[in-house]
Write a protein that holds these residues in place. Structure first.
Motif, PDB file in Angstrom:
ATOM      1  N   TYR A 168       0.816  -1.202   0.000  1.00 14.32           N
ATOM      2  CA  TYR A 168       0.000   0.000   0.000  1.00 14.32           C
ATOM      3  C   TYR A 168       0.861   1.268   0.000  1.00 14.32           C
ATOM      4  O   TYR A 168       0.384   2.338  -0.386  1.00 14.32           O
ATOM      5  CB  TYR A 168      -0.928   0.010   1.217  1.00 14.32           C
ATOM      6  N   LEU A 169       2.108   1.137   0.448  1.00 18.82           N
ATOM      7  CA  LEU A 169       2.967   2.315   0.489  1.00 18.82           C
ATOM      8  C   LEU A 169       3.266   2.833  -0.918  1.00 18.82           C
ATOM      9  O   LEU A 169       3.607   4.012  -1.087  1.00 18.82           O
ATOM     10  CB  LEU A 169       4.271   1.989   1.229  1.00 18.82           C
ATOM     11  N   ASN A 170       3.142   1.959  -1.917  1.00 19.05           N
ATOM     12  CA  ASN A 170       3.321   2.430  -3.300  1.00 19.05           C
ATOM     13  C   ASN A 170       2.278   3.474  -3.672  1.00 19.05           C
ATOM     14  O   ASN A 170       2.502   4.304  -4.562  1.00 19.05           O
ATOM     15  CB  ASN A 170       3.229   1.254  -4.274  1.00 19.05           C
ATOM     16  N   LEU A 171       1.115   3.422  -2.995  1.00 18.62           N
ATOM     17  CA  LEU A 171       0.032   4.357  -3.299  1.00 18.62           C
ATOM     18  C   LEU A 171       0.155   5.652  -2.518  1.00 18.62           C
ATOM     19  O   LEU A 171      -0.545   6.620  -2.816  1.00 18.62           O
ATOM     20  CB  LEU A 171      -1.322   3.694  -2.985  1.00 18.62           C
ATOM     21  N   VAL A 172       1.002   5.667  -1.512  1.00 23.51           N
ATOM     22  CA  VAL A 172       1.122   6.829  -0.623  1.00 23.51           C
ATOM     23  C   VAL A 172       2.421   7.585  -0.877  1.00 23.51           C
ATOM     24  O   VAL A 172       2.418   8.822  -1.015  1.00 23.51           O
ATOM     25  CB  VAL A 172       1.045   6.398   0.854  1.00 23.51           C
TER      26      VAL A 172
END
Length: 656
Positions: A168-172
């Motif tokens: 999910y860090l790829n989206l943030v």
């Protein structure tokens, strides 16, 4: 920047998204901070990493491939072996054995990813080169935010980002994202994780699952356990019985022994932490059969009486279908005893016991099912349950002696400190269960890892439970107390049937049982009123020695369930009430309710104890020189062994 992300020149992590880069750094930190950088090499080793979230397993697998296997640009690229155990329910029944077979022939690092430390099987922990917690991700996340966002994140933002799955860090963490944007998107994603990823199955989900015909196996139900009795030190008689059963079960499986000749039921009893549950797993491992593990507490949690009995019968039915197997029942004392005066609950208790008896030897039978139960309170079990043919074998699992403690420490050390003599350490820790010894080694290893060095003998000594250091006065009193037991015990051995074999004391008390006098019981001794009163005198002798030698009485004789005065009171009460060895001829069963007209029982018991204490003090006064010499030896050496120490001051003045 508070921390640099050092990316290797040949690393694929330097060319991929944030999740992969952070995963790469997490694994690198795990192996280096955990004291096992060898995991980053391509040499053979088995490493377990726990604290891995299921959502992160796939990305960490890729990072491990990068770190250990090499990239396509590398002249020597191999496939790293990574096993994802974050979802144990999804594993094949033989997943542990498959790993052990793989590790035994591996020529490079094998990594196992686990969710919890408790999910690591004992045998895997025993053979693993390292069992490491996954490094904390907050520092890595902070460094990446600083690099890509060009600002120093606060603690709250780092905590919110670190709570997300790595992917999910790829989206943030995107170039140009402000602190507010990261905070908002991370919050939305966090709510998504809570509502989907961590959502518990609903009743509708269960219905859909059942409708589809799917079943969700429990890990404890049908697993072939790799632990074996042959590899379990310190189990004594229990180990010998288990290996004998394993041999008989093998004969039954090949048809050379009928089931009627197999001892198919046993009760394991002993103090908590002695390894009763571990013994059951190892028994199944040695027998090479599945283990079905249950407890009365889990059955009772199903609901009312009907639900409990239904769960009990279902457990036996399940085991019969998989026979030969071992069915383990924990907390057997919860089944109760039909002889207990339970009033309104008597009917419930009777039906529970009858339900267990029916399952043990009902009309359906249980050919091929070995039932092993465990309890800390064998006296609380209904006698019908312990009848031969049901659970007739009583196997006591005691705390290990010094030699057993040394063997258990060696087992958990897994070859480390092979040239170190552990006798002194095992003696210093005193009576300790296998669980305590395992914890001792774990704490020692943790200290060594924290200092990034190999395990030292000093780490084991530092990990010893601190306990309480007795003052000189308290230690002297303990020595006099045990000397009284030993001397009076020798004086009365021919009458009481209790033969003292030695005494020990410790200046540092860790579990409350270090100071004791050991006795050998003459089996079949003629039990009379005289022998019973002699036994009472031996029980009271420590208290008598304190009063005679020190002029005062301490608190060493009371308090716990096995304290001298408690044992003496129970024996005197039994003599007066049940055994016909008191002032009256009337008798009640040991477990029966008190007679209504026995109003002065307490007085008779008190008189008996007072008389025996007086007699014990007379013996101590007459043999006071012996008592003081034994006490002095205990002060000096903390041990006094009879039959070994030929210079014993009592060698010429043994019991008449």
């Amino acid at each position: 920047m508070s921390r640099r992300l050092d990316i290797e020149p040949n690393s694929i992590a330097g060319r991929l998204m944030p999740a992969t880069r952070i995963a790469d750094e997490l694994l690198r930190a795990t192996f280096t901070q955990g004291g096992f950088p060898k995991a980053l090499s391509r040499e053979a080793s088995l490493v377990v990493v726990y604290g891995v979230r299921p959502d992160d397993a796939a990305i960490l697998n890729l990072a491990a491939q990068d770190l250990i296997g090499g990239t396509e640009d590398d002249a020597w690229s191999v496939e790293a072996r990574v096993r994802d155990w974050t979802d144990l329910d999804a594993q094949r029944p033989d997943y542990v054995q498959r790993l052990l077979n793989e590790a035994s022939v591996a020529t490079r690092t094998v990594i196992v990813l686990c969710r919890r430390r408790a999910d690591v099987p004992t045998v895997v922990e025993a053979v693993a080169d390292a069992v490491l917690p996954l490094a904390d991700r907050k520092g890595t996340v902070e460094a990446f935010v600083e690099e890509i966002g060009k600002f120093l994140p606060d603690t709250a933002l780092v905590a919110r980002l670190s709570a997300l799955p790595l992917t999910y860090l790829n989206l943030v963490l995107r170039p140009g994202a402000s602190r507010e944007r990261m905070w908002t998107v991370a919050g939305r994603l966090r709510r998504t994780v809570k509502s989907n990823g961590d959502r518990k199955p609903s009743p509708q989900d269960d219905k859909r699952t059942k409708k589809a015909g799917a079943t969700r196996p429990t890990r404890s139900t049908n697993e072939r356990h790799p632990e074996r009795l042959e590899d379990m030190p310190g189990m004594g008689e229990a180990q010998r019985w288990g290996l004998s059963l394993a041999a008989d079960l093998a004969r039954y499986r090949d048809g050379s022994l009928p089931w009627s000749d197999v001892e198919n039921g046993a009760v394991l009893h002993g103090p908590p932490g002695t390894g009763k549950t571990l013994f059951a797993r190892a028994l199944a491992g040695s027998c090479g059969v599945p283990l079905f593990s249950h407890s009365f507490a889990s059955w009772q949690a199903k609901g009312h009486l009907g639900d409990l009995l239904k769960a009990l019968r279902a457990a036996f039915d399940e085991a019969r279908k998989a026979a030969p197997c071992v069915l383990f029942i924990d907390e057997l004392d919860s089944v109760g005893n039909r002889e207990e005066p339970l009033g309104d609950h008597a009917s419930y208790q009777r039906q529970v016991v009858n339900g267990l008896l029916e399952s043990l030897d009902g009309t359906v039978g249980r050919g091929g099912v070995v039932v092993v139960a465990a309890t800390n309170h064998i006296a609380a079990i209904d006698r019908a349950v312990l009848r031969p043919g049901r659970l007739g074998r009583i196997v006591e699992i005691t705390l290990p002696d010094v030699a057993g403690r040394v063997a258990i420490l060696r087992h958990h050390l897994r070859g480390d400190l092979a040239d170190v003599d552990l006798q002194s350490l095992a003696d210093e820790i005193g009576e300790a269960s296998g669980a305590v010894l395992a914890q001792l080694v774990r704490e020692a290893r943790a200290a060594a890892r924290q200092d990034t060095r190999s395990l030292l003998e000093a780490d084991l000594w530092t990990a010893l439970p601190k306990g309480t250091e007795l003052s000189e006065a308290s230690f002297r009193r303990a020595c006099v107390h045990e000397a009284g037991h030993l001397v009076v015990g020798l004086e009365l051995a021919a009458v009481s049937g209790l033969v003292p074999t030695g005494a020990s004391v410790r200046r540092r008390v860790r579990n409350g049982k270090e100071n004791k006098t050991d006795f050998r019981v003459d089996e079949g001794f003629d039990s009379t009123r005289e022998s019973l009163e002699a036994t009472l005198m031996v029980f009271m002798a420590g208290l008598a020695a304190e009063e005679v030698v020190l002029g005062s009485r301490g608190a060493l004789s009371g308090g716990s369930a096995d304290a001298d005065l408690v044992r003496a009171t129970k024996l005197a009460r039994s003599a007066q009430r049940s055994l016909g060895l008191g002032e009256r001829l009337s008798s009640m069963p040991k477990d029966g309710v008190a007679a209504l007209d026995d109003l002065d029982l307490s007085r008779r018991v008190e008189d008996m104890l007072t008389r025996c204490l007086t007699e014990a003090k007379l013996i101590v006064e007459r043999r006071r020189p012996d008592v003081e010499r034994v006490a002095a030896r205990l002060v000096e050496a903390q041990e006094f062994a009879l039959g070994v120490d030929v210079a014993s001051p009592l060698s010429s003045s043994a019991a008449p």
